[in-house]
Write an enzyme that holds these catalytic residues in place. Structure first.
Site, mmCIF file in Angstrom:
data_model
loop_
_atom_site.group_PDB
_atom_site.id
_atom_site.type_symbol
_atom_site.label_atom_id
_atom_site.label_comp_id
_atom_site.label_asym_id
_atom_site.label_seq_id
_atom_site.Cartn_x
_atom_site.Cartn_y
_atom_site.Cartn_z
ATOM 1 N N LYS A 52 33.427 10.877 31.742
ATOM 2 C CA LYS A 52 34.097 12.036 31.154
ATOM 3 C C LYS A 52 34.797 12.871 32.238
ATOM 4 C CE LYS A 52 30.736 12.430 27.331
ATOM 5 N NZ LYS A 52 29.807 13.367 26.649
ATOM 6 N N TYR A 76 35.222 11.430 17.995
ATOM 7 C CA TYR A 76 33.987 12.133 17.657
ATOM 8 C C TYR A 76 33.946 12.525 16.172
ATOM 9 C CZ TYR A 76 32.654 12.355 22.594
ATOM 10 O OH TYR A 76 32.271 12.038 23.880
ATOM 11 N N PHE A 123 29.181 22.282 17.702
ATOM 12 C CA PHE A 123 29.640 22.010 19.064
ATOM 13 C C PHE A 123 30.923 21.190 19.125
ATOM 14 C CE2 PHE A 123 26.548 18.605 18.102
ATOM 15 C CZ PHE A 123 27.267 17.470 18.438
ATOM 16 N N ARG A 157 22.011 3.353 27.113
ATOM 17 C CA ARG A 157 21.543 4.641 26.573
ATOM 18 C C ARG A 157 20.365 5.145 27.419
ATOM 19 N NH1 ARG A 157 24.637 7.607 23.073
ATOM 20 N NH2 ARG A 157 22.723 8.651 22.477
ATOM 21 N N THR A 192 20.823 13.676 26.008
ATOM 22 C CA THR A 192 22.184 14.236 25.896
ATOM 23 C C THR A 192 22.450 15.346 26.912
ATOM 24 O OG1 THR A 192 22.320 13.637 23.568
ATOM 25 C CG2 THR A 192 23.800 15.377 24.320
ATOM 26 N N ARG A 234 22.505 11.239 33.711
ATOM 27 C CA ARG A 234 22.591 12.670 33.394
ATOM 28 C C ARG A 234 21.521 13.466 34.135
ATOM 29 N NH1 ARG A 234 23.685 11.580 26.947
ATOM 30 N NH2 ARG A 234 25.964 11.497 27.037
ATOM 31 N N HIS A 250 29.664 8.899 28.401
ATOM 32 C CA HIS A 250 29.480 8.551 26.987
ATOM 33 C C HIS A 250 29.075 7.090 26.934
ATOM 34 C CE1 HIS A 250 30.401 7.955 22.687
ATOM 35 N NE2 HIS A 250 30.841 6.768 23.090
HETATM 36 P P1 IDP Z 1 25.289 11.584 23.206
HETATM 37 O O1 IDP Z 1 26.512 11.710 24.120
HETATM 38 O O2 IDP Z 1 24.004 11.669 23.979
HETATM 39 O O3 IDP Z 1 25.376 10.391 22.288
HETATM 40 P P2 IDP Z 1 26.013 13.223 20.895
HETATM 41 O O4 IDP Z 1 24.996 13.899 20.009
HETATM 42 O O5 IDP Z 1 26.724 12.016 20.354
HETATM 43 O O6 IDP Z 1 25.294 12.898 22.289
HETATM 44 O O7 IDP Z 1 27.086 14.336 21.281
HETATM 45 C C1 IDP Z 1 28.322 13.985 21.855
HETATM 46 C C2 IDP Z 1 28.607 14.906 23.027
HETATM 47 O O8 IDP Z 1 28.775 16.244 22.535
HETATM 48 C C3 IDP Z 1 27.475 15.032 24.044
HETATM 49 O O9 IDP Z 1 27.494 13.967 24.994
HETATM 50 C C4 IDP Z 1 27.738 16.366 24.664
HETATM 51 O O10 IDP Z 1 28.794 16.292 25.631
HETATM 52 C C5 IDP Z 1 28.231 17.165 23.470
HETATM 53 N N1 IDP Z 1 27.165 17.899 22.759
HETATM 54 C C6 IDP Z 1 26.238 17.399 21.924
HETATM 55 N N2 IDP Z 1 25.435 18.345 21.416
HETATM 56 C C7 IDP Z 1 25.893 19.508 21.929
HETATM 57 C C8 IDP Z 1 25.477 20.865 21.787
HETATM 58 O O11 IDP Z 1 24.544 21.212 21.050
HETATM 59 N N3 IDP Z 1 26.180 21.767 22.517
HETATM 60 C C9 IDP Z 1 27.219 21.427 23.313
HETATM 61 N N4 IDP Z 1 27.645 20.176 23.462
HETATM 62 C C10 IDP Z 1 26.991 19.210 22.784
HETATM 63 MG MG MG Z 2 26.763 9.967 20.734
#
Ligand code: IDP
Ligand code: MG
Length: 153
Positions: free
Chosen positions: A10, A50, A58, A86, A92, A103, A116
């Site tokens: 990213k 997304y 978010f 993963r 996350t 991370r 991602h």
């Molecule tokens: P992941 O990347 O671990 O699969 P997802 O739930 O798919 O997580 O969320 C996509 C992206 O959105 C995350 O990688 C993160 O950058 C952002 N994100 C997810 N949840 C939040 C939140 O509650 N606040 C701010 N950003 C978030």
């Molecule tokens: Mg995801």
């Protein structure tokens, strides 16, 4: 063919100049690179990528972050890669991610979490199609594949 996944470094990973360190981890694990594109993901593309998060609080911040600067979008291949990667990414939010994960080693924050990775075979197929035409994915053999996978008999 082994399983494939979409991995994105990213904007924060590119701006912090740690893409090489992240790619080193993928190579070290024995994953095979089959496609790569360096591009600026637009607001429109980010909204589509997304789409599963539409309606979540978010989403706007996420789209703004992903479209703020270029990303490195890649397809990597290995048996079981979706689940393995993963685990390598970690939780996350960097602040919750285990030390030793990408991370957990590169971030102590939330949204700015460097990478991602597709979360299922269905997501991987959709996300790969989203960025790559079939002929942009390169078929070749890794000459050391035998030494990475061994002989499982
Ligand atoms: P992941 O990347 O671990 O699969 P997802 O739930 O798919 O997580 O969320 C996509 C992206 O959105 C995350 O990688 C993160 O950058 C952002 N994100 C997810 N949840 C939040 C939140 O509650 N606040 C701010 N950003 C978030
Ligand atoms: Mg995801």
């Amino acid at each position: 063919m082994a399983e494939r996944t979409l991995i994105i470094i990213k904007p924060d990973g590119i701006q912090r100049q740690v893409a090489g360190q992240i790619i080193s981890r993928l190579e070290r694990r024995g994953f095979k690179l089959v496609g790569a594109k360096f591009l600026h993901i637009t607001v429109e593309l980010a909204n589509e990528l997304y789409s599963v998060h539409h309606g979540k609080p978010f989403l706007n911040g996420l789209v703004k972050f992903i479209s703020s600067s270029p990303s490195l979008v890649m397809v990597w291949e290995a048996d079981g890669i979706i689940e393995i990667f993963r685990k390598m990414m970690g939780a996350t939010f960097g602040c919750n991610a285990e030390t030793g994960t990408i991370r957990g080693d590169f971030s102590c924050g939330k949204r700015f979490n460097l990478v991602h990775g597709s979360d299922s075979p269905e997501s991987a197929a959709r996300e790969i199609r989203f960025f790559f035409k079939p002929d942009e994915l390169v078929n070749y053999d890794l000459t050391n594949a035998h030494w990475i996978c061994g002989v499982n008999d």
